[in-house]
Design a protein around this motif. Structure first.
Motif, PDB file in Angstrom:
ATOM      1  N   TRP A 210     115.474  69.978  -7.557  1.00 30.66           N
ATOM      2  CA  TRP A 210     115.539  68.588  -8.017  1.00 30.66           C
ATOM      3  C   TRP A 210     116.441  67.773  -7.106  1.00 30.66           C
ATOM      4  CZ3 TRP A 210     112.080  68.043 -11.717  1.00 30.66           C
ATOM      5  CH2 TRP A 210     111.850  69.074 -12.610  1.00 30.66           C
TER       6      TRP A 210
ATOM      7  N   ASP B  34     108.004  65.005 -10.422  1.00 28.27           N
ATOM      8  CA  ASP B  34     108.215  65.641  -9.121  1.00 28.27           C
ATOM      9  C   ASP B  34     109.350  65.034  -8.299  1.00 28.27           C
ATOM     10  OD1 ASP B  34     106.085  67.267  -9.812  1.00 28.27           O
ATOM     11  OD2 ASP B  34     104.616  66.079  -8.728  1.00 28.27           O
TER      12      ASP B  34
ATOM     13  N   GLN C 171     111.697  65.885  -6.430  1.00 26.69           N
ATOM     14  CA  GLN C 171     112.143  67.065  -5.704  1.00 26.69           C
ATOM     15  C   GLN C 171     112.552  66.707  -4.271  1.00 26.69           C
ATOM     16  OE1 GLN C 171     108.419  68.828  -7.705  1.00 26.69           O
ATOM     17  NE2 GLN C 171     109.307  70.538  -6.590  1.00 26.69           N
TER      18      GLN C 171
ATOM     19  N   GLU D  60     106.894  72.847 -15.628  1.00 29.14           N
ATOM     20  CA  GLU D  60     106.378  73.171 -14.305  1.00 29.14           C
ATOM     21  C   GLU D  60     104.860  73.229 -14.401  1.00 29.14           C
ATOM     22  OE1 GLU D  60     108.277  76.816 -13.148  1.00 29.14           O
ATOM     23  OE2 GLU D  60     110.155  75.798 -12.666  1.00 29.14           O
ATOM     24  N   HIS D  61     104.194  72.679 -13.388  1.00 24.93           N
ATOM     25  CA  HIS D  61     102.727  72.659 -13.417  1.00 24.93           C
ATOM     26  C   HIS D  61     102.190  73.081 -12.057  1.00 24.93           C
ATOM     27  CE1 HIS D  61     102.716  68.607 -11.401  1.00 24.93           C
ATOM     28  NE2 HIS D  61     103.891  68.562 -11.988  1.00 24.93           N
TER      29      HIS D  61
ATOM     30  N   PRO E 118     107.763  77.686  -3.389  1.00 23.28           N
ATOM     31  CA  PRO E 118     108.643  77.607  -4.547  1.00 23.28           C
ATOM     32  C   PRO E 118     109.989  78.292  -4.347  1.00 23.28           C
ATOM     33  CG  PRO E 118     106.603  78.768  -5.106  1.00 23.28           C
ATOM     34  CD  PRO E 118     106.530  78.386  -3.672  1.00 23.28           C
TER      35      PRO E 118
ATOM     36  N   LYS F  35     107.710  69.238 -12.686  1.00 19.43           N
ATOM     37  CA  LYS F  35     107.973  69.840 -11.381  1.00 19.43           C
ATOM     38  C   LYS F  35     106.728  70.578 -10.923  1.00 19.43           C
ATOM     39  CE  LYS F  35     111.449  72.609  -8.990  1.00 19.43           C
ATOM     40  NZ  LYS F  35     112.640  73.446  -9.172  1.00 19.43           N
ATOM     41  N   ARG F  36     106.199  70.141  -9.799  1.00 21.16           N
ATOM     42  CA  ARG F  36     105.002  70.779  -9.250  1.00 21.16           C
ATOM     43  C   ARG F  36     105.400  72.070  -8.561  1.00 21.16           C
ATOM     44  NH1 ARG F  36     100.124  69.142  -6.176  1.00 21.16           N
ATOM     45  NH2 ARG F  36      98.893  71.030  -6.271  1.00 21.16           N
ATOM     46  N   ILE F  37     104.832  73.140  -9.006  1.00 20.70           N
ATOM     47  CA  ILE F  37     105.044  74.456  -8.399  1.00 20.70           C
ATOM     48  C   ILE F  37     103.678  74.924  -7.906  1.00 20.70           C
ATOM     49  CG2 ILE F  37     105.850  76.824  -8.737  1.00 20.70           C
ATOM     50  CD1 ILE F  37     108.057  74.769  -8.966  1.00 20.70           C
TER      51      ILE F  37
ATOM     52  N   THR G 237     112.194  72.647  -3.082  1.00 21.11           N
ATOM     53  CA  THR G 237     111.590  72.374  -4.381  1.00 21.11           C
ATOM     54  C   THR G 237     112.645  72.042  -5.442  1.00 21.11           C
ATOM     55  OG1 THR G 237     111.567  74.688  -5.043  1.00 21.11           O
ATOM     56  CG2 THR G 237     109.601  73.849  -3.906  1.00 21.11           C
TER      57      THR G 237
ATOM     58  N   THR H 194     111.691  70.065 -19.519  1.00 16.74           N
ATOM     59  CA  THR H 194     111.169  70.309 -18.175  1.00 16.74           C
ATOM     60  C   THR H 194     109.866  71.095 -18.290  1.00 16.74           C
ATOM     61  OG1 THR H 194     112.416  72.354 -17.892  1.00 16.74           O
ATOM     62  CG2 THR H 194     113.448  70.333 -17.081  1.00 16.74           C
TER      63      THR H 194
ATOM     64  N   SER I  42      99.861  72.630 -17.213  1.00 17.71           N
ATOM     65  CA  SER I  42     100.883  73.465 -17.852  1.00 17.71           C
ATOM     66  C   SER I  42     100.534  73.609 -19.332  1.00 17.71           C
ATOM     67  CB  SER I  42     102.264  72.819 -17.712  1.00 17.71           C
ATOM     68  OG  SER I  42     103.180  73.381 -18.628  1.00 17.71           O
TER      69      SER I  42
END
Length: 187
Positions: free
Chosen positions: A75, A16, A18, A89-90, A68, A58-60, A73, A87, A98
């Protein structure tokens, strides 16, 4: 057991990294984010220089505070994934939320991950616990991780408490120890 980092490097997991977490005035801003970012970028540069495997999480989330569509969000520029870096996304705190991540991790024979990044009290904690229950080995780099300011209490004490909890499920190490290992990493 010691494994040669040159012969069998662990995966560097960047959790994360971000813009949201470093933007002043934001609800989830990380107050000590600069120090953790600096250490994380040093390790990221080491992994990239040696062409060792790097993974970005990457937390979505669907929560209102984590839009999002927002540029927040994105990087952090210096940590943006490069071609060839994985990569994932979770949607929930654990990266194991994920399906792609679960599939990838279940197909690695000897799972060893070194974790840096943000959301120590969410993504890193949840992923280390989930990984532990799947017999995946994680090392968390204590000075290259950070978490948001707690509602009450001191941030440093809160972070140390979270690191202590994670220590039940993962190895805790400093970036200096990891870099100084010069050819060997404790696993």
């Amino acid at each position: 057991m010691l494994a040669s980092i040159q012969d069998d490097p662990p995966i560097l997991v960047c959790a994360d990294l971000q813009v949201e977490y470093l933007t002043p005035g934001r609800r989830h801003v990380i107050l000590d984010g600069d120090a953790a970012t600096l250490r994380g970028l040093e390790l990221l540069a080491l992994w990239r220089t040696n062409l060792w495997p790097v993974m970005h999480l990457k937390r979505i989330a669907q929560a209102a505070w984590f839009n999002p569509a927002s540029k927040l969000t994105d990087w952090i520029v210096e940590a943006k994934p490069k071609p060839g870096e994985m990569t994932f996304e979770h949607p929930l705190p654990s990266a194991y939320s994920s399906a792609r991540f679960v599939d990838y991790m279940s197909n690695i024979r000897n799972v060893r991950c070194v974790v840096i990044g943000f959301s120590l009290d969410e993504t890193i904690l949840a992923t280390a616990v989930d990984g532990f229950h799947r017999s995946h080995r994680y090392q968390v780099v204590a000075d290259a991780v950070a978490c948001r300011q707690p509602g009450t209490g001191e941030a440093a004490a809160y972070k140390q408490s979270v690191v202590n909890v994670i220590g039940n499920f993962a190895t805790i190490q400093s970036s200096a120890e990891l870099i100084r290992a010069s050819g060997a990493v404790a696993v």
